[in-house]
Enzyme design. Structure first.
Site, short mmCIF file in Angstrom:
data_model
loop_
_atom_site.label_atom_id
_atom_site.label_comp_id
_atom_site.label_asym_id
_atom_site.label_seq_id
_atom_site.Cartn_x
_atom_site.Cartn_y
_atom_site.Cartn_z
N LYS A 1 12.24 7.38 13.28
CA LYS A 1 11.40 6.44 13.06
C LYS A 1 11.15 5.31 14.06
CE LYS A 1 11.60 2.50 10.57
NZ LYS A 1 11.90 1.44 9.61
N ASP B 1 7.39 4.72 8.12
CA ASP B 1 8.11 3.68 7.55
C ASP B 1 7.54 3.54 6.04
OD1 ASP B 1 5.50 2.46 7.28
OD2 ASP B 1 6.12 0.52 8.17
#
Length: 227
Positions: free
Chosen positions: A112, A130
């Site tokens: 991420k 996320d």
């Protein structure tokens, strides 16, 4: 749905403040378990004090902990930042690498974080999964996967690669402003007509409109009333 997202958030962007790849990398590491707003309150003083990877590698632990304390989990984050600085100095001449395979070897950096840095510092397309992104794409039926890497790959097959970074911003914007976790503003959502989860929140326009947040609020509500 992608077209409506593009119309809704034409100026979507990374909401962390930064001027260099290193600053963005540090900010994303700090953003774990806290808000971008809180990180942006802390980073001006932090970035003024620590300008290079070597600065983080050689930081005074107590001083660094105090600077980042408001972001929470400050001891663990201090370990990550000092380790990150050392790894960048030792393996990448103090520069933030431009490849995902290299970024994910750094302390405190997962896919991420790596995709945020690649997309926003280096213009390398990446999907940032996320909590907002994962929740919304599952609500929309784009994927049933829970694992972020599988989500990233499945959504990546649906959307042209060149749009991955902006898609990430737009989905995250929508999650923060309209499609909330507990009470989505279904009746005031420009994506409502295509959403298989329509009805998870209030469907009346007036009630739903009260839930819409952010500087785009008037624009988003106008989109709904024109549909």
């Amino acid at each position: 749905m992608l077209r409506y997202l593009t119309d809704a958030y034409p100026d979507a962007h990374c909401e962390l403040d930064f001027t260099t790849p290193l600053e963005l990398l540090i900010a994303v590491v700090l953003s774990a378990q806290t808000t971008d707003v809180r990180v942006n309150e802390v980073t001006p003083a932090l970035f003024a004090r620590y300008r290079t990877a070597a600065d983080y590698a050689g930081a005074d632990r107590t001083e660094l902990e105090e600077l980042i304390r408001p972001t929470g989990f400050f001891r663990a984050k201090t370990n990550s930042l000092m380790g990150l600085g050392a790894a960048l100095v030792e393996r990448f001449d103090g520069e933030v690498p431009r490849k995902l395979a290299d970024l994910v070897t750094l302390p405190g950096v997962g896919r991420k974080t790596a995709n945020v840095v690649l997309g926003n510092a280096f213009d390398v397309p990446g999907i940032t999964v996320d909590t907002h992104f994962g929740r919304l794409v599952r609500r929309w039926g784009w994927t049933a996967e829970e694992d972020p890497v599988k989500v990233e790959h499945e959504v990546g097959e649906l959307i042209p690669r060149k749009e991955w970074t902006m898609l990430s911003h737009r989905v995250i914007f929508h999650g923060r402003r309209v499609c909330h976790a507990r009470k989505p503003a279904c009746g005031a959502c420009p994506l409502a007509r295509d959403c298989p989860s329509y009805g998870a929140g209030p469907t009346g326009f007036e009630e739903a409109a009260k839930l819409v947040k952010g500087p785009e609020r008037d624009h988003l509500l106008a989109m709904v009333t024109k549909q």
